[in-house]
Motif scaffolding. Structure first.
Motif, PDB file in Angstrom:
ATOM      1  N   PRO A 277       0.807  -1.237   0.000  1.00  0.00           N
ATOM      2  CA  PRO A 277       0.000   0.000   0.000  1.00  0.00           C
ATOM      3  C   PRO A 277       0.832   1.275   0.000  1.00  0.00           C
ATOM      4  N   LYS A 278       2.068   1.182   0.493  1.00  0.00           N
ATOM      5  CA  LYS A 278       2.939   2.363   0.507  1.00  0.00           C
ATOM      6  C   LYS A 278       3.460   2.704  -0.877  1.00  0.00           C
ATOM      7  N   HIS A 279       3.431   1.721  -1.795  1.00  0.00           N
ATOM      8  CA  HIS A 279       4.045   1.920  -3.106  1.00  0.00           C
ATOM      9  C   HIS A 279       3.115   1.435  -4.215  1.00  0.00           C
ATOM     10  N   LEU A 280       1.898   1.933  -4.227  1.00  0.00           N
ATOM     11  CA  LEU A 280       0.959   1.552  -5.273  1.00  0.00           C
ATOM     12  C   LEU A 280       1.352   2.194  -6.602  1.00  0.00           C
ATOM     13  N   PRO A 281       1.107   1.492  -7.716  1.00  0.00           N
ATOM     14  CA  PRO A 281       1.361   2.096  -9.022  1.00  0.00           C
ATOM     15  C   PRO A 281       0.520   3.357  -9.213  1.00  0.00           C
ATOM     16  N   ALA A 282       0.988   4.231 -10.077  1.00  0.00           N
ATOM     17  CA  ALA A 282       0.280   5.495 -10.305  1.00  0.00           C
ATOM     18  C   ALA A 282      -1.086   5.273 -10.943  1.00  0.00           C
ATOM     19  N   GLY A 283      -1.202   4.278 -11.788  1.00  0.00           N
ATOM     20  CA  GLY A 283      -2.467   4.014 -12.466  1.00  0.00           C
ATOM     21  C   GLY A 283      -3.229   2.882 -11.799  1.00  0.00           C
ATOM     22  N   CYS A 284      -3.585   1.879 -12.594  1.00  0.00           N
ATOM     23  CA  CYS A 284      -4.307   0.714 -12.076  1.00  0.00           C
ATOM     24  C   CYS A 284      -3.356  -0.110 -11.214  1.00  0.00           C
ATOM     25  N   ALA A 285      -3.789  -0.447 -10.004  1.00  0.00           N
ATOM     26  CA  ALA A 285      -2.929  -1.203  -9.093  1.00  0.00           C
ATOM     27  C   ALA A 285      -2.627  -2.599  -9.602  1.00  0.00           C
ATOM     28  N   PHE A 286      -3.478  -3.133 -10.481  1.00  0.00           N
ATOM     29  CA  PHE A 286      -3.276  -4.475 -11.006  1.00  0.00           C
ATOM     30  C   PHE A 286      -2.379  -4.490 -12.253  1.00  0.00           C
ATOM     31  N   SER A 287      -2.041  -3.325 -12.784  1.00  0.00           N
ATOM     32  CA  SER A 287      -1.311  -3.256 -14.058  1.00  0.00           C
ATOM     33  C   SER A 287      -0.005  -4.043 -14.078  1.00  0.00           C
ATOM     34  N   PRO A 288       0.810  -4.095 -12.990  1.00  0.00           N
ATOM     35  CA  PRO A 288       2.054  -4.869 -13.060  1.00  0.00           C
ATOM     36  C   PRO A 288       1.837  -6.377 -13.213  1.00  0.00           C
ATOM     37  N   ARG A 289       0.647  -6.873 -12.910  1.00  0.00           N
ATOM     38  CA  ARG A 289       0.370  -8.310 -12.941  1.00  0.00           C
ATOM     39  C   ARG A 289      -0.572  -8.682 -14.077  1.00  0.00           C
ATOM     40  N   CYS A 290      -1.028  -7.715 -14.833  1.00  0.00           N
ATOM     41  CA  CYS A 290      -2.120  -7.920 -15.794  1.00  0.00           C
ATOM     42  C   CYS A 290      -1.593  -8.343 -17.172  1.00  0.00           C
ATOM     43  N   SER A 291      -2.216  -9.355 -17.753  1.00  0.00           N
ATOM     44  CA  SER A 291      -1.835  -9.828 -19.090  1.00  0.00           C
ATOM     45  C   SER A 291      -2.464  -8.996 -20.200  1.00  0.00           C
ATOM     46  N   ARG A 292      -3.404  -8.115 -19.861  1.00  0.00           N
ATOM     47  CA  ARG A 292      -4.089  -7.303 -20.865  1.00  0.00           C
ATOM     48  C   ARG A 292      -3.772  -5.810 -20.680  1.00  0.00           C
ATOM     49  N   VAL A 293      -2.647  -5.525 -20.059  1.00  0.00           N
ATOM     50  CA  VAL A 293      -2.304  -4.159 -19.703  1.00  0.00           C
ATOM     51  C   VAL A 293      -2.063  -3.293 -20.943  1.00  0.00           C
ATOM     52  N   LEU A 294      -2.510  -2.051 -20.868  1.00  0.00           N
ATOM     53  CA  LEU A 294      -2.241  -1.032 -21.875  1.00  0.00           C
ATOM     54  C   LEU A 294      -1.254  -0.025 -21.285  1.00  0.00           C
ATOM     55  N   GLN A 295      -0.646   0.767 -22.144  1.00  0.00           N
ATOM     56  CA  GLN A 295       0.291   1.781 -21.656  1.00  0.00           C
ATOM     57  C   GLN A 295      -0.399   2.747 -20.701  1.00  0.00           C
ATOM     58  N   SER A 296      -1.654   3.083 -21.012  1.00  0.00           N
ATOM     59  CA  SER A 296      -2.382   4.035 -20.169  1.00  0.00           C
ATOM     60  C   SER A 296      -2.677   3.476 -18.781  1.00  0.00           C
ATOM     61  N   CYS A 297      -2.683   2.150 -18.638  1.00  0.00           N
ATOM     62  CA  CYS A 297      -2.987   1.538 -17.346  1.00  0.00           C
ATOM     63  C   CYS A 297      -1.937   1.889 -16.293  1.00  0.00           C
ATOM     64  N   HIS A 298      -0.721   2.217 -16.722  1.00  0.00           N
ATOM     65  CA  HIS A 298       0.354   2.530 -15.785  1.00  0.00           C
ATOM     66  C   HIS A 298       0.236   3.945 -15.225  1.00  0.00           C
ATOM     67  N   THR A 299      -0.573   4.772 -15.869  1.00  0.00           N
ATOM     68  CA  THR A 299      -0.660   6.174 -15.438  1.00  0.00           C
ATOM     69  C   THR A 299      -2.070   6.630 -15.111  1.00  0.00           C
ATOM     70  N   GLU A 300      -3.103   5.940 -15.624  1.00  0.00           N
ATOM     71  CA  GLU A 300      -4.480   6.371 -15.433  1.00  0.00           C
ATOM     72  C   GLU A 300      -5.263   5.330 -14.632  1.00  0.00           C
ATOM     73  N   LEU A 301      -5.961   5.799 -13.607  1.00  0.00           N
ATOM     74  CA  LEU A 301      -6.756   4.913 -12.760  1.00  0.00           C
ATOM     75  C   LEU A 301      -8.151   4.764 -13.363  1.00  0.00           C
ATOM     76  N   PRO A 302      -8.537   3.556 -13.796  1.00  0.00           N
ATOM     77  CA  PRO A 302      -9.863   3.395 -14.397  1.00  0.00           C
ATOM     78  C   PRO A 302     -10.972   3.521 -13.364  1.00  0.00           C
ATOM     79  N   PRO A 303     -12.013   4.291 -13.623  1.00  0.00           N
ATOM     80  CA  PRO A 303     -13.130   4.413 -12.667  1.00  0.00           C
ATOM     81  C   PRO A 303     -14.022   3.178 -12.708  1.00  0.00           C
ATOM     82  N   LEU A 304     -14.762   2.983 -11.637  1.00  0.00           N
ATOM     83  CA  LEU A 304     -15.737   1.893 -11.577  1.00  0.00           C
ATOM     84  C   LEU A 304     -17.028   2.394 -12.216  1.00  0.00           C
ATOM     85  N   VAL A 305     -17.341   1.869 -13.392  1.00  0.00           N
ATOM     86  CA  VAL A 305     -18.466   2.412 -14.163  1.00  0.00           C
ATOM     87  C   VAL A 305     -19.436   1.299 -14.545  1.00  0.00           C
ATOM     88  N   PRO A 306     -20.730   1.638 -14.712  1.00  0.00           N
ATOM     89  CA  PRO A 306     -21.721   0.634 -15.111  1.00  0.00           C
ATOM     90  C   PRO A 306     -21.452   0.107 -16.510  1.00  0.00           C
TER      91      PRO A 306
END
Length: 342
Positions: A277-306
């Motif tokens: 928790p002290k060193h969360l990624p700037a974007g999506c917290a799951f991005s370092p482990r994700c097989s479908r990661v995009l470049q934007s995932c490292h910098t932008e936090l996706p909102p929870l949307v319907p």
């Protein structure tokens, strides 16, 4: 689906920090009257902390903000007397390890009657009669002769049943079950899950089932919230999530489930580890482990949307429905036991 249930509890933008380190990042969720909600995710994702914060049970050093409403009544920041009137009476919680929650030097009967005196004003013979009824209700054999025993004289599964009896003493509107089948064997797990289902049907109380066991969640719950690193990343009905998990993390949880039916296949673990928790990624917290990661995932936090099907999703590149292969629910402990007995 049946008619929508009115909200019993609403959590809005609930945040928790310990020593300045944020561990919950704005949790939004509701629990309807009589609803069974599952909260799943790896250890450390914030499942238990969410409800400990909601009930004011975190240590004083924890910084809690946001809104927790019980039928519109604000609990977050309320005085201790208000929270004490809610805990046990309106909202009860059973914990992972009953042996550490039951008092080892007090007889079981006294512990249950104390709860009855506190929440319902029952004392003497009336409290004893009701305590015995609760012990019978949760399946303690020969309750009358075991009323004056100590916790160590019961098995682990029976101690969990006694914890449930104590939780029911206040006739709560909501029961929070925090990993109630941890450290129990498959047969006892199945019995505890069946008991929770039965009690909900008989009493009409809502249930929040906190677990990492997706099989158990599929048996007990109607709706599921998937948490990761202090955030909800996917939410939907059991049918939606178990038939078509869309978030890569949810899909990873399913892929990591061992199966005893069908051809033998290797497990597919989620790579990496949960971030500090002290060193969360700037974007999506799951991005370092994700097989479908995009470049934007490292910098932008996706909102929870319907989504179009009514679920909520926080992902820039969700799993396409065409790639979803989980058409059946994981096997629950009850189903495993039934298969073994056939």
């Amino acid at each position: 689906m049946g008619a929508a249930k009115s909200n019993l509890v609403e959590l809005r933008d609930l945040k928790v920090a310990f020593d300045g380190v944020q561990v919950l990042h704005g949790i939004d969720l509701t629990v309807g009257r009589g609803e069974a909600l599952g909260l799943v995710g790896e250890s450390g994702c914030g499942k238990s902390v969410t409800w400990l914060a909601a009930l004011g049970l975190l240590p004083g050093k924890a910084g809690v903000s946001g809104s927790v409403r019980l039928e519109g009544r604000e609990l977050c920041g309320s005085p201790r007397s208000t929270l004490e009137s809610v805990r046990g009476g309106r909202i009860a919680m059973i914990f992972q390890d009953p042996s550490s929650s039951l008092n080892p030097v007090l007889r079981i009967g006294r512990q249950i009657t104390e709860a009855l005196a506190l929440h319902r004003g029952l004392r003497g013979d009336a409290a004893r009669t009701e305590a015995l009824r609760l012990m019978d209700m949760v399946g303690i054999p020969d309750a009358r002769s075991r009323f004056d025993l100590y916790a160590h004289e019961f098995s682990g599964g029976q101690c969990q049943r006694l914890m449930i009896a104590m939780a029911l003493a206040g006739e709560p509107d909501l029961l929070i079950a925090d990993e109630p089948t941890t450290a129990l064997d498959a047969t006892i797990q199945a019995q505890i899950l069946d008991l929770l289902i039965q009690l909900r049907a008989e009493t009409g109380m809502a249930t929040v089932f906190i677990s990492h066991d997706l099989g158990a969640v599929s048996q007990v719950c109607e709706r599921v919230c998937v948490m990761y690193a202090g955030r909800i990343v996917e939410q939907g009905t059991v049918e939606q999530l178990f038939a078509a998990p869309r978030h890569p993390y949810t899909r990873g949880l399913f892929d990591a489930i061992p199966r005893i039916d069908g051809p033998r296949q290797p497990l597919v673990p989620i790579p990496g580890t949960v971030p500090n928790p002290k060193h969360l990624p700037a974007g999506c917290a799951f991005s370092p482990r994700c097989s479908r990661v995009l470049q934007s995932c490292h910098t932008e936090l996706p909102p929870l949307v319907p989504q179009g099907d009514g679920r909520l999703l926080a992902c820039a590149r969700p799993v396409p429905l065409a790639l979803v292969i989980h058409a059946a629910k994981p096997r629950t402990p009850a189903r495993i036991v039934e298969s073994a007995l056939q």
